[in-house]
Design an enzyme around this catalytic site. Structure first.
Site, PDB file in Angstrom:
ATOM      1  N   CYS A 182      40.763  29.602  36.965  1.00  0.00           N
ATOM      2  CA  CYS A 182      39.725  28.947  36.172  1.00  0.00           C
ATOM      3  C   CYS A 182      38.481  28.853  37.056  1.00  0.00           C
ATOM      4  O   CYS A 182      38.535  29.152  38.245  1.00  0.00           O
ATOM      5  CB  CYS A 182      40.194  27.564  35.713  1.00  0.00           C
ATOM      6  N   HIS A 183      37.383  28.497  36.443  1.00  0.00           N
ATOM      7  CA  HIS A 183      36.111  28.485  37.169  1.00  0.00           C
ATOM      8  C   HIS A 183      35.382  27.159  36.957  1.00  0.00           C
ATOM      9  O   HIS A 183      35.664  26.438  35.981  1.00  0.00           O
ATOM     10  CB  HIS A 183      35.191  29.592  36.658  1.00  0.00           C
ATOM     11  N   THR A 238      31.304  35.494  39.762  1.00  0.00           N
ATOM     12  CA  THR A 238      30.201  36.301  40.292  1.00  0.00           C
ATOM     13  C   THR A 238      28.830  35.664  40.046  1.00  0.00           C
ATOM     14  O   THR A 238      27.895  35.947  40.780  1.00  0.00           O
ATOM     15  CB  THR A 238      30.214  37.698  39.663  1.00  0.00           C
ATOM     16  N   ARG A 268      37.963  36.704  46.873  1.00  0.00           N
ATOM     17  CA  ARG A 268      38.037  37.591  45.715  1.00  0.00           C
ATOM     18  C   ARG A 268      37.143  38.796  45.939  1.00  0.00           C
ATOM     19  O   ARG A 268      35.971  38.658  46.304  1.00  0.00           O
ATOM     20  CB  ARG A 268      37.560  36.833  44.473  1.00  0.00           C
ATOM     21  N   ARG A 295      30.256  45.910  35.677  1.00  0.00           N
ATOM     22  CA  ARG A 295      29.288  45.122  34.912  1.00  0.00           C
ATOM     23  C   ARG A 295      29.042  43.755  35.562  1.00  0.00           C
ATOM     24  O   ARG A 295      28.136  43.028  35.168  1.00  0.00           O
ATOM     25  CB  ARG A 295      29.768  44.962  33.455  1.00  0.00           C
ATOM     26  N   ASP A 325      41.547  30.880  32.604  1.00  0.00           N
ATOM     27  CA  ASP A 325      40.243  31.552  32.741  1.00  0.00           C
ATOM     28  C   ASP A 325      39.106  30.716  32.132  1.00  0.00           C
ATOM     29  O   ASP A 325      38.028  31.239  31.855  1.00  0.00           O
ATOM     30  CB  ASP A 325      40.240  32.967  32.153  1.00  0.00           C
TER      31      ASP A 325
HETATM   32  C1  0GY Z   1      37.058  36.221  34.788  1.00  0.00           C
HETATM   33  C2  0GY Z   1      36.457  37.359  34.119  1.00  0.00           C
HETATM   34  C3  0GY Z   1      35.148  37.725  34.096  1.00  0.00           C
HETATM   35  C4  0GY Z   1      34.121  37.225  34.954  1.00  0.00           C
HETATM   36  C5  0GY Z   1      34.276  36.995  36.272  1.00  0.00           C
HETATM   37  O1  0GY Z   1      33.538  36.403  38.361  1.00  0.00           O
HETATM   38  C6  0GY Z   1      33.214  36.623  37.207  1.00  0.00           C
HETATM   39  O2  0GY Z   1      32.043  36.557  36.820  1.00  0.00           O
HETATM   40  O3  0GY Z   1      35.454  37.095  36.839  1.00  0.00           O
HETATM   41  C7  0GY Z   1      34.757  38.776  33.132  1.00  0.00           C
HETATM   42  O4  0GY Z   1      33.595  38.818  32.724  1.00  0.00           O
HETATM   43  O5  0GY Z   1      35.640  39.610  32.777  1.00  0.00           O
HETATM   44  O6  0GY Z   1      38.139  36.349  35.333  1.00  0.00           O
HETATM   45  O7  0GY Z   1      36.438  35.171  34.804  1.00  0.00           O
END
Ligand code: 0GY
Length: 315
Positions: free
Chosen positions: A41-42, A86, A133, A139, A266
């Site tokens: 998760c973020h 990201t 990571r 993208r 996620d």
């Molecule tokens: C996820 C998937 C995505 C984004 C990222 O780090 C990120 O920006 O991982 C995605 O857009 O598929 O695992 O969060």
């Protein structure tokens, strides 16, 4: 106000736009085993406090640690693994802030550059970071040379950390030698993003399974059915099993590699365009891919605890 200009009134009370996460997730029917870990998760921002990276490829809605912890409690998880996304680049402040505020109930996966100092790595470790990571999804990131990543892997391996890798299924043939040369456990995000319209026994997914079979230090997250699914959630496919086309793929991985799988929500689901999943429904997906209490306990408790809280496992 959030960075997206929307008023923030508290967990699950935000004004939502179509790109924001589901603010009233259903209470899952599936009762998670005690001590379950949401292992992917973020947190995003809030942007006013933790600005998004200038080099980001998308700007998310704010998703704070308080909202993440509220979701954790609502779904019945005990702990989180907060993965650096990201949109925050290599500034791990928001993720670290969440780990520090969690009272030991969150650990983290960071993004670092070659220039990171040993002191900074040690501070990340002390905050609860246990992995880095490497993202190969074009993208989402600009290219980083493999020698830089290998150098980082060598340094973080000495701290006992692992490497989380995110890539598209078509890129596995080109990347697999690099992954297996990494001097650490490698955790693949979202089963290497299989195309679930292709046969499960076709060349692409067979290669992924062989990759896991041949390399005992490679693990897989069986997460993100909402990202991989073409059939979609019940609201899109009429009724019935949510994300049913992903079930055979995830179930195969769980059953063949029960000791090397992880699961996560996620949340808050960056970059989903077609629908925003109900996190309660995602939890209800779990017993379809881990069909016995034993498999569920390994997926949700034993495996993530071994990787992220080994000191509590006597390991
Ligand atoms: C996820 C998937 C995505 C984004 C990222 O780090 C990120 O920006 O991982 C995605 O857009 O598929 O695992 O969060």
């Amino acid at each position: 106000m959030s960075a997206t200009g929307k008023p923030v009134t508290g967990p699950f009370e935000k004004t939502k736009g179509w790109l924001d996460w589901c603010d009233k997730p259903s209470k899952p029917d599936f009762v998670l085993p005690e001590g379950s870990v949401d292992a992917h998760c973020h947190v995003f921002g809030p942007g006013a406090e933790f600005p998004y990276a200038p080099e980001r490829k998308y700007t998310p809605c704010d998703a704070s640690k308080a909202e993440l912890f509220a979701l954790r409690d609502r779904l019945g998880f005990a702990r989180n693994v907060v993965v650096q996304a990201t949109c925050h680049g290599a500034d791990n402040s928001a993720m670290v802030d969440a780990c520090l505020a969690s009272g030991g109930r969150a650990r983290g996966v960071a993004t670092v550059r070659r220039s990171v100092g040993d002191d900074a790595l040690r501070r990340l470790h002390d905050a609860g970071v246990r992995g880095v990571r490497f993202n190969f999804v074009k993208r989402l990131v600009d290219f980083t040379p493999k020698d830089e990543l290998m150098e980082i892997a060598g340094r973080i391996a000495r701290l006992g950390w692992h490497v989380v890798v995110y890539f598209e299924a078509v890129d596995l043939p080109e990347l697999s030698d690099f992954f297996t040369a990494l001097p650490a456990t490698v955790v693949v995000d979202h089963m290497g993003r299989p195309d679930v319209t292709k046969p499960i026994d076709g060349p692409e997914f067979s290669l992924f399974l062989k990759f896991l079979r041949d390399h005992l230090n490679v693990w897989s997250k069986v997460s993100c059915p909402e990202r991989l699914s073409v059939s979609g959630p019940p609201a899109l496919n009429g009724a019935g099993q949510a994300y049913r086309d992903v079930v055979p793929f995830a179930r195969r991985v769980v059953e063949e590699f029960p000791d090397r799988v992880l699961w996560g929500t996620d949340w808050p689901h960056p970059n989903l365009k077609n629908h925003m999943p109900d996190d309660g429904l995602l939890v209800d997906f779990i017993p379809h891919i881990a069909t016995t209490p034993d498999l569920q306990r390994k997926l949700l408790v034993d495996n993530p605890m071994r990787l992220y809280w080994p000191e509590e496992q006597g390991g």
